[in-house]
Structures are given as C-alpha cells and as structure tokens.
Design a protein around this motif. Structure first.
Motif, short mmCIF file in Angstrom:
data_model
loop_
_atom_site.label_atom_id
_atom_site.label_comp_id
_atom_site.label_asym_id
_atom_site.label_seq_id
_atom_site.Cartn_x
_atom_site.Cartn_y
_atom_site.Cartn_z
N ASN A 261 6.83 -5.12 -6.86
CA ASN A 261 7.14 -5.22 -8.28
C ASN A 261 8.47 -5.91 -8.53
O ASN A 261 8.61 -6.68 -9.49
CB ASN A 261 7.08 -3.85 -8.95
CG ASN A 261 5.64 -3.42 -9.18
OD1 ASN A 261 4.86 -4.17 -9.76
ND2 ASN A 261 5.28 -2.25 -8.71
N LEU A 262 9.46 -5.67 -7.66
CA LEU A 262 10.72 -6.41 -7.78
C LEU A 262 10.46 -7.91 -7.62
O LEU A 262 10.99 -8.72 -8.39
CB LEU A 262 11.72 -5.96 -6.70
CG LEU A 262 12.42 -4.64 -6.91
CD1 LEU A 262 13.24 -4.28 -5.65
CD2 LEU A 262 13.31 -4.68 -8.13
N GLY A 263 9.66 -8.26 -6.62
CA GLY A 263 9.35 -9.67 -6.39
C GLY A 263 8.58 -10.28 -7.54
O GLY A 263 8.94 -11.33 -8.06
N LYS A 264 7.53 -9.60 -7.98
CA LYS A 264 6.69 -10.11 -9.06
C LYS A 264 7.49 -10.28 -10.35
O LYS A 264 7.38 -11.30 -11.04
CB LYS A 264 5.52 -9.16 -9.31
CG LYS A 264 4.60 -9.60 -10.43
CD LYS A 264 3.56 -8.56 -10.73
CE LYS A 264 4.18 -7.58 -11.66
NZ LYS A 264 3.47 -7.06 -12.74
N ASN A 265 8.30 -9.30 -10.67
CA ASN A 265 9.05 -9.33 -11.93
C ASN A 265 10.22 -10.31 -11.89
O ASN A 265 10.82 -10.59 -12.93
CB ASN A 265 9.54 -7.93 -12.29
CG ASN A 265 8.39 -7.01 -12.61
OD1 ASN A 265 7.32 -7.46 -13.02
ND2 ASN A 265 8.57 -5.72 -12.39
N GLY A 266 10.51 -10.85 -10.71
CA GLY A 266 11.59 -11.84 -10.59
C GLY A 266 11.19 -13.24 -11.01
O GLY A 266 12.04 -14.12 -11.13
N THR B 43 0.81 -1.22 0.00
CA THR B 43 0.00 0.00 0.00
C THR B 43 0.84 1.27 0.00
O THR B 43 0.28 2.36 -0.05
CB THR B 43 -0.92 0.02 1.23
OG1 THR B 43 -0.12 -0.11 2.41
CG2 THR B 43 -1.96 -1.09 1.18
N THR B 44 2.14 1.15 0.08
CA THR B 44 3.02 2.32 0.13
C THR B 44 3.97 2.29 -1.07
O THR B 44 4.18 1.24 -1.67
CB THR B 44 3.86 2.31 1.42
OG1 THR B 44 4.73 1.16 1.39
CG2 THR B 44 2.98 2.26 2.67
N PRO B 45 4.57 3.42 -1.40
CA PRO B 45 5.51 3.43 -2.52
C PRO B 45 6.66 2.43 -2.34
O PRO B 45 7.00 1.71 -3.28
CB PRO B 45 6.02 4.88 -2.55
CG PRO B 45 4.88 5.68 -1.99
CD PRO B 45 4.29 4.80 -0.92
N ILE B 46 7.23 2.33 -1.16
CA ILE B 46 8.34 1.38 -0.94
C ILE B 46 7.82 -0.06 -1.02
O ILE B 46 8.49 -0.94 -1.57
CB ILE B 46 9.09 1.67 0.38
CG1 ILE B 46 10.41 0.93 0.43
CG2 ILE B 46 8.26 1.32 1.60
CD1 ILE B 46 11.49 1.56 -0.38
N GLY B 47 6.65 -0.31 -0.48
CA GLY B 47 6.06 -1.65 -0.56
C GLY B 47 5.74 -2.04 -1.99
O GLY B 47 5.99 -3.17 -2.41
N LEU B 48 5.21 -1.08 -2.76
CA LEU B 48 4.90 -1.36 -4.16
C LEU B 48 6.17 -1.60 -4.97
O LEU B 48 6.20 -2.46 -5.85
CB LEU B 48 4.08 -0.22 -4.76
CG LEU B 48 2.64 -0.14 -4.24
CD1 LEU B 48 2.01 1.20 -4.60
CD2 LEU B 48 1.82 -1.30 -4.79
N HIS B 49 7.23 -0.86 -4.65
CA HIS B 49 8.52 -1.09 -5.32
C HIS B 49 9.01 -2.51 -5.04
O HIS B 49 9.41 -3.24 -5.96
CB HIS B 49 9.54 -0.05 -4.86
CG HIS B 49 10.89 -0.22 -5.45
ND1 HIS B 49 11.16 -0.01 -6.79
CD2 HIS B 49 12.07 -0.61 -4.90
CE1 HIS B 49 12.43 -0.25 -7.03
NE2 HIS B 49 13.01 -0.62 -5.89
N ALA B 50 8.97 -2.91 -3.77
CA ALA B 50 9.40 -4.26 -3.40
C ALA B 50 8.51 -5.31 -4.05
O ALA B 50 8.99 -6.35 -4.52
CB ALA B 50 9.38 -4.42 -1.87
#
Length: 143
Positions: free
Chosen positions: A97-102, A88-95
């Motif tokens: 997306n890193l996880g999903k795209n891995g 729900t936060t910008p840092i959480g969304l960044h993490a």
C-alpha cells in the motif's frame, strides 16, 4: 541483498522480489541497477513480490525521496506502466500500500495490490498459476 530485480523480456515483465527487511538504501541500489539495464524502460509491466518480506525500514522521508527517483526512472514518459504488488502478510500488505499510494495519477503508473498469486499473474496477462511455474517455463525457453 534482500531485493532482487529480474527483467523477463519474453513477458515484458520486471519481477521484483523482497525477502527479509525492505531497506531504503538497498531498494535505491536495486533501482539504480535496474535503470542501467539495457532492457529497462517505460512500459514494462512490474510484479513486486512482497510475500517474503518480514520488516520495513521506517525512514519514510527517505522512502519519499526514493519514490521521486522511481518516478523519474519508470514513469512520466507518456507510456503507461502497470504494476502489481503481490502481498499475503500484514507487513507485505503495508509495504504494498505504501508503494501503490506513492504513484500519482500523473505519473502514468497504474498500481494495484493483490493477495492471490494466480490473480496477480493473470492481472498482468501472464498465463501461469504460480510464479514458480512462470520461471520453470522461462528457464526452459532460455536453455
């Protein structure tokens, strides 16, 4: 440790929660412990809760090494694994997306990112409107 992993057998679910900083070495330790669990295996659904995350270890090379280890542990067994990253936060969304795209299509892992708690639970087929309600029900059943 700011990462916790719980297997909720009644729902064929792995609940992963990060709080504070996401560190590669702590994530690797949690993955190792998960892999040793007698209920761990392919086909479990995963809910990765990143709503309490405040920062991410920026060693992306180590994250890529860890991702390769995750693929060995959780994917490629001919059984599809569904993973929901809840952030729900910008840092959480960044993490998230890193996880999903891995995950590659060949890994057998289908990963999505959702920002709404109820939607995250329903995407996993869970009949709850909050994670707290899920744990209240699970804890009541295990008494």
């Amino acid at each position: 440790m700011p990462v916790s992993v719980q297997i909720i057998a009644a729902h064929n679910l792995v609940y992963v929660r990060y709080s504070g900083a996401m560190l590669v070495n702590e994530t690797a330790e949690a993955l190792t412990e998960f892999a040793k669990h007698p209920l761990a295996g392919p086909g479990l659904r995963h809910l990765v809760d990143l709503t309490r995350l405040t920062e991410i270890d920026r060693d992306y090379a180590k994250f890529m090494e860890l991702q390769a280890k995750k693929v060995e542990t959780m994917a490629g067994h001919g059984i599809e694994t569904f993973m929901v990253y809840y952030a729900t936060t910008p840092i959480g969304l960044h993490a998230a997306n890193l996880g999903k795209n891995g995950w590659t299509p060949e890994s057998g892992v289908v990963a999505i990112v959702l920002e709404d708690e109820e939607h995250a639970l329903h995407a996993l087929g869970l009949p709850y409107d909050s994670i707290e309600a899920m744990f209240e029900k699970v804890d009541a059943q295990s008494v």
